[in-house]
Scaffold this active site. Structure first.
Site, PDB file in Angstrom:
ATOM      1  CG  ASP A  92     -16.691  19.935  -6.419  1.00 17.96           C
ATOM      2  OD1 ASP A  92     -17.573  20.775  -6.197  1.00 17.96           O
ATOM      3  OD2 ASP A  92     -16.566  19.339  -7.496  1.00 17.96           O
ATOM      4  CB  SER A  93     -20.511  21.587  -2.958  1.00 18.16           C
ATOM      5  OG  SER A  93     -20.985  21.717  -4.282  1.00 18.16           O
ATOM      6  N   GLY A  94     -20.133  18.582  -4.444  1.00 17.24           N
ATOM      7  CA  GLY A  94     -20.957  17.504  -4.980  1.00 17.24           C
ATOM      8  C   GLY A  94     -21.779  17.924  -6.174  1.00 17.24           C
ATOM      9  N   GLY A 220     -19.702  24.664 -14.351  1.00 19.66           N
ATOM     10  CA  GLY A 220     -20.503  24.293 -15.498  1.00 19.66           C
ATOM     11  C   GLY A 220     -19.809  24.462 -16.830  1.00 19.66           C
ATOM     12  CG  ASP A 270     -10.733  20.982 -10.022  1.00 23.79           C
ATOM     13  OD1 ASP A 270     -11.113  19.801 -10.170  1.00 23.79           O
ATOM     14  OD2 ASP A 270     -11.491  21.958 -10.233  1.00 23.79           O
TER      15      ASP A 270
END
Length: 385
Positions: A92-94, A220, A270
């Protein structure tokens, strides 16, 4: 070395089953990815996670950026070697931390500057730096940096964040292609944003497809909105995503969330819920959710489920598991996390089989019937008087 690909095996309405191939293995879809935030699934050995049925783990870019640092992980031969997980990894990118650590960050067009929750040091995360970190970690699948907003939010704020995420997606894609990782068989997913606004969701999805990613996240969601709104936003996004690319619903969720999202055409999931709940005495079973802190378990010699795939659900009494939870013993967290992850994987395996047979609706109805029956009939309640 295998290259990233997605093979669709069967359709049942909008639901799909298939296989994602990465340089480190095959992922059977629909797939649940246990969360290994800091390169570990809490309370679990890697071999136990694999034995539960997991084909892929999620590791978090923000946390690995802070410690031990991506450059150090690269010097130590990458995440797969570092955490002794030779199978597929998604990072996951953050973007979630942009929301969850809002009090510790500043955000502008360039990216995000975080104040470390550990020592207060400053760390800048841009779309390009997020790609660089995930390349250093060696992720099979990496995510673009995005801005995730907590719901409810104003339509103006939702649109602003969606358009910023879209621009960041363009920059992330350019950086990923420039790195050459796609030529080595690795993949990058764009992330659909748009909050609770269907038109923005559709616009975001179409724009990301125009940019062109190997797969697509739906982000989101599960951030404060009712389940019905979440499902509506999935339904607003999926029709605009390619049939031939994986779809990943980020950070979701309960077993019921998963079944309903699978029916809408989602392939990957996830969530920290199975391991976090296990550490707090709560388990997910075919009888529904069971709270092992409750006193009714303290004299109960029965296993949680004598027919479960997980040995911990078959081999230990409810009384013993209750004892471990009430005493705060580490073994309790370990056993209940294993039970929960195994149940989630059983749920996914059942869904895959049902879709292949054209029977997902009947499978989901049978699962929900089991939850509704519960784990114990009223006349079986132990007498604790």
């Amino acid at each position: 070395m295998p290259r990233f690909s997605f093979a669709l095996k069967a359709l049942d309405g909008a639901a799909r089953t298939g296989e994602i191939t990465t340089p480190h293995g095959v992922i059977r879809t629909p797939a649940f990815m246990p969360v290994g935030t800091a390169a570990t699934v809490k309370s679990m050995h890697p071999h136990e996670v694999r034995e539960s049925g997991a084909d892929i783990l999620l590791v978090n870019t923000y946390h690995m950026m802070l410690r031990p640092g991506p450059e150090r992980v690269a010097r130590l031969s990458g995440l797969h070697s570092f955490m002794n997980w030779p199978h597929s990894i998604l990072t996951d990118s953050g973007g979630f931390q942009v929301m969850s650590l809002a009090g510790l960050r500043t955000l502008n067009e360039s990216g995000v500057t975080f104040r470390s929750h550990i020592d207060g040091s400053a760390h800048q995360l841009t779309p390009e730096r997020a790609v660089d970190i995930q390349n250093l970690l060696g992720a099979d699948i990496q995510m673009q940096l995005d801005e995730c907003v907590k719901l409810p939010a104003t339509p103006a704020d939702v649109e602003r964040a969606m358009r910023l995420s879209m621009r960041w997606g363009e920059r992330a894609r350019r950086a990923f292609l420039a790195s050459g990782r796609h030529t080595e068989g690795y993949a990058q997913y764009g992330i659909v944003q748009g909050g609770d606004q269907p038109a923005l969701r559709a616009e975001s999805a179409r724009a990301l497809v125009d940019i062109g990613f190997e797969g697509y996240g739906i982000g989101g969601l599960a951030v404060g909105e009712p389940q019905a709104v979440m499902l509506d936003m999935i339904a607003a996004s999926v029709p605009h995503l390619p049939l031939t690319s994986p779809r990943y619903l980020m950070g979701v969720g309960t077993p019921d969330d998963l079944l309903k999202a699978i029916a809408l055409g989602v392939d990957q999931f996830d969530c920290v819920m199975p391991t976090r709940s296990g550490r707090h005495g709560q388990v997910f079973t075919r009888f529904g959710k069971i709270n092992l802190r409750n006193a009714r378990h303290h004299d109960d010699p029965r296993p949680l489920d004598e027919h479960a795939a997980c040995p911990a659900a078959r081999d230990y009494s409810r009384a013993y598991l209750h004892h471990l939870v009430r005493c705060g013993e580490f073994l309790g967290a370990m056993l209940l996390s294993a039970i929960n992850l195994s149940y989630y994987q059983e749920l996914m395996a059942g869904a895959r089989q049902a879709i292949a047979a054209g029977g997902l609706q009947d499978y989901a109805a049978a699962v929900r019937e089991g939850w509704a029956r519960g784990d114990i009939a009223p006349w079986q309640e132990p007498d604790h008087a």
